[in-house]
Write a protein that holds these residues in place. Sequence first.
Motif, PDB file in Angstrom:
ATOM      1  N   GLU A   4       0.866  -1.173   0.000  1.00 10.79           N
ATOM      2  CA  GLU A   4       0.000   0.000   0.000  1.00 10.79           C
ATOM      3  C   GLU A   4       0.904   1.224   0.000  1.00 10.79           C
ATOM      4  OE1 GLU A   4      -3.710   1.918   2.452  1.00 10.79           O
ATOM      5  OE2 GLU A   4      -2.344   0.608   3.541  1.00 10.79           O
ATOM      6  N   GLN A   5       0.734   2.073  -1.001  1.00 12.18           N
ATOM      7  CA  GLN A   5       1.485   3.322  -1.089  1.00 12.18           C
ATOM      8  C   GLN A   5       0.519   4.461  -0.800  1.00 12.18           C
ATOM      9  OE1 GLN A   5       3.955   4.161  -4.621  1.00 12.18           O
ATOM     10  NE2 GLN A   5       2.901   6.125  -4.708  1.00 12.18           N
ATOM     11  N   ARG A   6       0.822   5.224   0.224  1.00 15.30           N
ATOM     12  CA  ARG A   6      -0.019   6.356   0.619  1.00 15.30           C
ATOM     13  C   ARG A   6       0.784   7.642   0.416  1.00 15.30           C
ATOM     14  NH1 ARG A   6      -4.375   4.117   3.455  1.00 15.30           N
ATOM     15  NH2 ARG A   6      -4.995   6.119   4.316  1.00 15.30           N
ATOM     16  N   THR A   7       0.241   8.566  -0.352  1.00 14.58           N
ATOM     17  CA  THR A   7       0.885   9.849  -0.609  1.00 14.58           C
ATOM     18  C   THR A   7       0.004  10.947  -0.023  1.00 14.58           C
ATOM     19  OG1 THR A   7       1.836   9.008  -2.664  1.00 14.58           O
ATOM     20  CG2 THR A   7       1.798  11.400  -2.381  1.00 14.58           C
ATOM     21  N   TYR A   8       0.595  11.780   0.811  1.00 14.24           N
ATOM     22  CA  TYR A   8      -0.119  12.889   1.436  1.00 14.24           C
ATOM     23  C   TYR A   8       0.565  14.189   1.033  1.00 14.24           C
ATOM     24  CZ  TYR A   8      -2.076   9.326   4.541  1.00 14.24           C
ATOM     25  OH  TYR A   8      -2.698   8.216   5.043  1.00 14.24           O
ATOM     26  N   SER A   9      -0.234  15.181   0.662  1.00 13.05           N
ATOM     27  CA  SER A   9       0.267  16.522   0.341  1.00 13.05           C
ATOM     28  C   SER A   9      -0.183  17.473   1.437  1.00 13.05           C
ATOM     29  CB  SER A   9      -0.281  16.994  -1.007  1.00 13.05           C
ATOM     30  OG  SER A   9       0.167  16.144  -2.036  1.00 13.05           O
ATOM     31  N   MET A  38       7.095  -0.320   5.737  1.00  9.57           N
ATOM     32  CA  MET A  38       8.247  -0.329   4.834  1.00  9.57           C
ATOM     33  C   MET A  38       8.994   0.998   4.837  1.00  9.57           C
ATOM     34  SD  MET A  38       6.858  -2.687   1.765  1.00  9.57           S
ATOM     35  CE  MET A  38       8.515  -2.871   1.119  1.00  9.57           C
ATOM     36  N   GLY A  39       8.362   2.044   5.315  1.00  9.14           N
ATOM     37  CA  GLY A  39       9.060   3.320   5.413  1.00  9.14           C
ATOM     38  C   GLY A  39       8.182   4.508   5.078  1.00  9.14           C
ATOM     39  N   LEU A  40       8.738   5.681   5.340  1.00 17.76           N
ATOM     40  CA  LEU A  40       8.094   6.960   5.051  1.00 17.76           C
ATOM     41  C   LEU A  40       9.169   7.874   4.485  1.00 17.76           C
ATOM     42  CD1 LEU A  40       5.595   8.888   7.220  1.00 17.76           C
ATOM     43  CD2 LEU A  40       7.522  10.069   6.210  1.00 17.76           C
ATOM     44  N   MET A  53       4.343   6.954   2.229  1.00 16.64           N
ATOM     45  CA  MET A  53       4.589   5.856   3.160  1.00 16.64           C
ATOM     46  C   MET A  53       4.109   4.562   2.523  1.00 16.64           C
ATOM     47  SD  MET A  53       1.768   6.126   6.216  1.00 16.64           S
ATOM     48  CE  MET A  53       2.017   7.855   6.572  1.00 16.64           C
ATOM     49  N   MET A  54       4.735   3.465   2.930  1.00 14.99           N
ATOM     50  CA  MET A  54       4.385   2.168   2.367  1.00 14.99           C
ATOM     51  C   MET A  54       4.252   1.129   3.467  1.00 14.99           C
ATOM     52  SD  MET A  54       6.753   2.141  -1.009  1.00 14.99           S
ATOM     53  CE  MET A  54       5.808   2.201  -2.509  1.00 14.99           C
ATOM     54  N   TRP A  55       3.242   0.266   3.296  1.00 13.94           N
ATOM     55  CA  TRP A  55       2.963  -0.850   4.191  1.00 13.94           C
ATOM     56  C   TRP A  55       2.821  -2.102   3.348  1.00 13.94           C
ATOM     57  CZ3 TRP A  55       2.681  -0.134   9.447  1.00 13.94           C
ATOM     58  CH2 TRP A  55       2.610   1.181   9.884  1.00 13.94           C
ATOM     59  N   ALA A  56       3.281  -3.239   3.854  1.00 17.54           N
ATOM     60  CA  ALA A  56       3.159  -4.525   3.154  1.00 17.54           C
ATOM     61  C   ALA A  56       2.086  -5.374   3.830  1.00 17.54           C
ATOM     62  CB  ALA A  56       4.487  -5.264   3.167  1.00 17.54           C
ATOM     63  N   VAL A  94      -4.096   6.878  -2.278  1.00 13.50           N
ATOM     64  CA  VAL A  94      -3.740   5.523  -1.856  1.00 13.50           C
ATOM     65  C   VAL A  94      -3.686   4.633  -3.094  1.00 13.50           C
ATOM     66  CG1 VAL A  94      -4.392   3.543  -0.441  1.00 13.50           C
ATOM     67  CG2 VAL A  94      -4.875   5.865   0.363  1.00 13.50           C
ATOM     68  N   LYS A  95      -2.585   3.905  -3.226  1.00 13.12           N
ATOM     69  CA  LYS A  95      -2.425   2.936  -4.317  1.00 13.12           C
ATOM     70  C   LYS A  95      -2.113   1.584  -3.708  1.00 13.12           C
ATOM     71  CE  LYS A  95      -0.469   6.100  -7.730  1.00 13.12           C
ATOM     72  NZ  LYS A  95       0.706   6.385  -8.559  1.00 13.12           N
TER      73      LYS A  95
END
Length: 109
Positions: A4-9, A38-40, A53-56, A94-95
């Motif tokens: 899961e890739q989350r991008t916040y502006s 996985m990180g930010l 940020m990414m979560w597996a 969110v992707k």
Amino acid sequence: MIIEQRTYSFKPGQLDRWLKKYETEGLPIQKKHLGTFMGLWVSEIGPLHQIVMMWAYQGLGDRETRRAAMAADPAWTKFIGEVWALDAMISQEVKMLKPASICPPLPAA
């Protein structure tokens, strides 16, 4: 396995304030419920005032179960109310990513 890739502006000047609150309060709650962080990352070049940020997860069902448990946690509900009150965020994207055949093995979620 999915990522899961989350991008916040964020509004200019608000990212550091949000990040400090997230690091000290939000991230520990998420790590408790969501599993593999996985990180930010903070944008340096290109669109600024963004984090990714990414979560597996093992799959969409795993993600759904984990996020439901987090949503039921009173500490998360409190954090979300406080972080939205900061009025720092402009947008969220969110992707859900699945590995291509050439992707190296991912860590176990």
